[in-house]
Design a protein around this motif. Structure first.
Motif, short mmCIF file in Angstrom:
data_model
loop_
_atom_site.label_atom_id
_atom_site.label_comp_id
_atom_site.label_asym_id
_atom_site.label_seq_id
_atom_site.Cartn_x
_atom_site.Cartn_y
_atom_site.Cartn_z
N ALA A 224 21.13 -32.97 -36.99
CA ALA A 224 20.29 -33.64 -35.98
C ALA A 224 21.02 -34.88 -35.45
O ALA A 224 20.99 -35.18 -34.25
N VAL A 228 23.46 -35.66 -31.39
CA VAL A 228 23.43 -36.74 -30.40
C VAL A 228 24.67 -37.63 -30.48
O VAL A 228 25.00 -38.33 -29.54
N ILE A 246 13.49 -27.09 -34.13
CA ILE A 246 13.66 -28.52 -33.84
C ILE A 246 15.03 -28.77 -33.19
O ILE A 246 15.13 -29.42 -32.15
N LEU A 247 16.09 -28.21 -33.78
CA LEU A 247 17.44 -28.49 -33.25
C LEU A 247 17.64 -27.91 -31.86
O LEU A 247 18.36 -28.49 -31.04
N ASP A 249 15.43 -27.58 -29.48
CA ASP A 249 14.81 -28.47 -28.50
C ASP A 249 15.63 -29.74 -28.32
O ASP A 249 15.80 -30.23 -27.20
N GLU A 250 16.15 -30.24 -29.42
CA GLU A 250 17.00 -31.44 -29.32
C GLU A 250 18.23 -31.13 -28.45
O GLU A 250 18.56 -31.89 -27.55
N MET A 253 17.60 -30.90 -24.72
CA MET A 253 17.42 -32.19 -24.06
C MET A 253 18.73 -32.94 -23.85
O MET A 253 18.80 -33.88 -23.07
N LEU A 254 19.81 -32.50 -24.54
CA LEU A 254 21.11 -33.10 -24.27
C LEU A 254 21.50 -32.87 -22.82
O LEU A 254 22.23 -33.64 -22.21
#
Ligand code: NAD
Length: 354
Positions: A224, A228, A246-247, A249-250, A253-254
């Motif tokens: 996670a 970023v 979860i990952l 979606d993360e 969003m990048l």
């Protein structure tokens, strides 16, 4: 070759119409793909009282893949659970045992500004997250809320994976990496969870058949953070259902642009359901403002993974890159002052670029 097109609700019909035009354009250059449309979601509830009517399922079964728009909208939010539009999608996933979820996160240089991260961190990002979709703590039994011996309420769930479930998604991960930069990162929490210790063991065993692919393991908390910190270090990430939820979606969003992101969910026979990651966007439905590129890129994935037409897939992806380079922008990806095109004008441009 045949694909089923389920447009669904909201912007679904507008965006899938542009993807169908791309199929037709490929047809003029020799790729013959039959397209059959059917109702799903709220539209199917309105017409036939069922979010996944038997005739729709029959159309899907007669095809090698489904191109799905989006379902849902405020009109349907008060319906009983079984009648909700999203049931159409969930039932399709279950019916076809779509266990492998592929979510690419690509940052086109022209759109690097849309990310909340610095452009130098994300520009040129091209990462694929492979999430197991049918197992893990989301489906494990027993689960529930009970009263413990002290009379206190307690919630509990069961994280569970069998080695065959891990093995088949791991194979997909290695296969996908083989078609890309040959680097696979398996994400787990093997330091704390037994289930994911087994995950790590099985992925390592499967590697014996894929010696040409470099395998690394990473704990989910570090993954996670790394996503970023330095997302370009990854090529393919493979992980279980919850961590992948979860990952992915993360990672999406990048990129900062929801209208650009495709996805695929496949079964062992390579039958797949392909859809943009966004929803039915009722706020802009019917205005012509929707970005059709996520759907067109989903079609490219369909061509690559279910119809095994990698060259056609590349042509479509190249056409998308060309229109972005030429400066065409729908409202969601336009910067202030940039001219905006409509959904169908974007479709026109992709067809012309093909
Ligand atoms: P959404 O993804 O539909 O919209 C979020 C925001 O992004 C909105 O402002 C929307 O206008 C914008 N947007 C989304 N797609 C776009 C596109 N292609 N071009 C330009 N802008 C775009 O999410 P939401 O508003 O939370 O949900 C709306 C409905 O969609 C709900 O009923 C929800 O249940 C449903 N939904 C369906 C799916 C699916 O079918 N797989 C997925 C998510 C949400």
């Amino acid at each position: 070759m045949k694909i089923a097109v389920l447009a669904g609700d909201g912007i679904g019909p507008e965006i899938t119409a542009q993807a169908v035009r791309v199929v037709q354009a490929l047809g003029r250059h020799g790729l013959q793909v039959e397209v059959e449309s059917a109702l799903v979601g709220g539209a199917a509830c309105d017409a036939l009282g069922d979010p996944l009517p038997p005739q729709t399922l029959a159309v899907c079964e007669s095809a090698q893949a489904v191109l799905f728009g989006a379902v849902g909208g405020p009109r349907y939010d008060t319906l009983p659970r079984a009648m909700r539009p999203e049931q159409g999608l969930l039932r399709l996933r279950k019916h076809f045992d779509l266990f492998a979820n592929l979510r690419p996160a690509i940052v086109y240089p022209e759109l690097a500004h849309a990310s909340t991260l610095r452009s130098d961190v994300v520009a040129g990002l091209d990462l694929l997250i492979l999430r197991e979709l049918t197992g893990d703590i989301y489906f494990g039994q027993p689960r529930g809320i009970r009263r413990n011996e002290q009379g206190e309420r307690e919630g509990f769930d069961t994280m569970r994976y069998t080695e065959s479930e891990i093995g088949r998604i791991a194979r997909w991960g290695f296969e996908a990496a083989r078609k890309r930069q040959k680097r696979l990162c398996s994400v787990d929490k093997a330091n704390v969870l037994e289930t994911t210790q087994l995950w790590r063991d099985v992925v390592t065993e499967v590697r014996q058949d894929y010696r040409d692919v470099e395998l690394s393991h990473m704990y989910v908390d570090n993954a996670a953070m790394q996503l970023v910190r330095n997302p370009k270090q990854f090529d393919v990430i493979v992980t279980g259902n919850m961590f992948g939820d979860i990952l992915s979606d993360e990672a999406s969003m990048l990129t900062g642009s929801i209208g650009m992101l495709p996805s695929a969910s496949l079964n062992a026979k390579r039958f797949g359901l392909y859809e943009p990651i966004h929803g039915s966007a009722p706020d802009i439905a019917g205005t012509g403002a929707a970005n059709p590129l996520a759907t067109i890129l989903s079609l490219a994935m369909l061509l690559r993974y279910s119809l095994e037409q990698p060259q056609a897939a590349e042509r479509v992806e190249k056409a998308v890159r060309t229109v972005l380079r030429k400066g065409l922008r729908t409202a969601d990806i336009a910067r202030e002052g940039e001219q905006r095109v409509s959904c169908s004008e974007m479709g026109d441009a992709v067809v012309a670029a093909l």
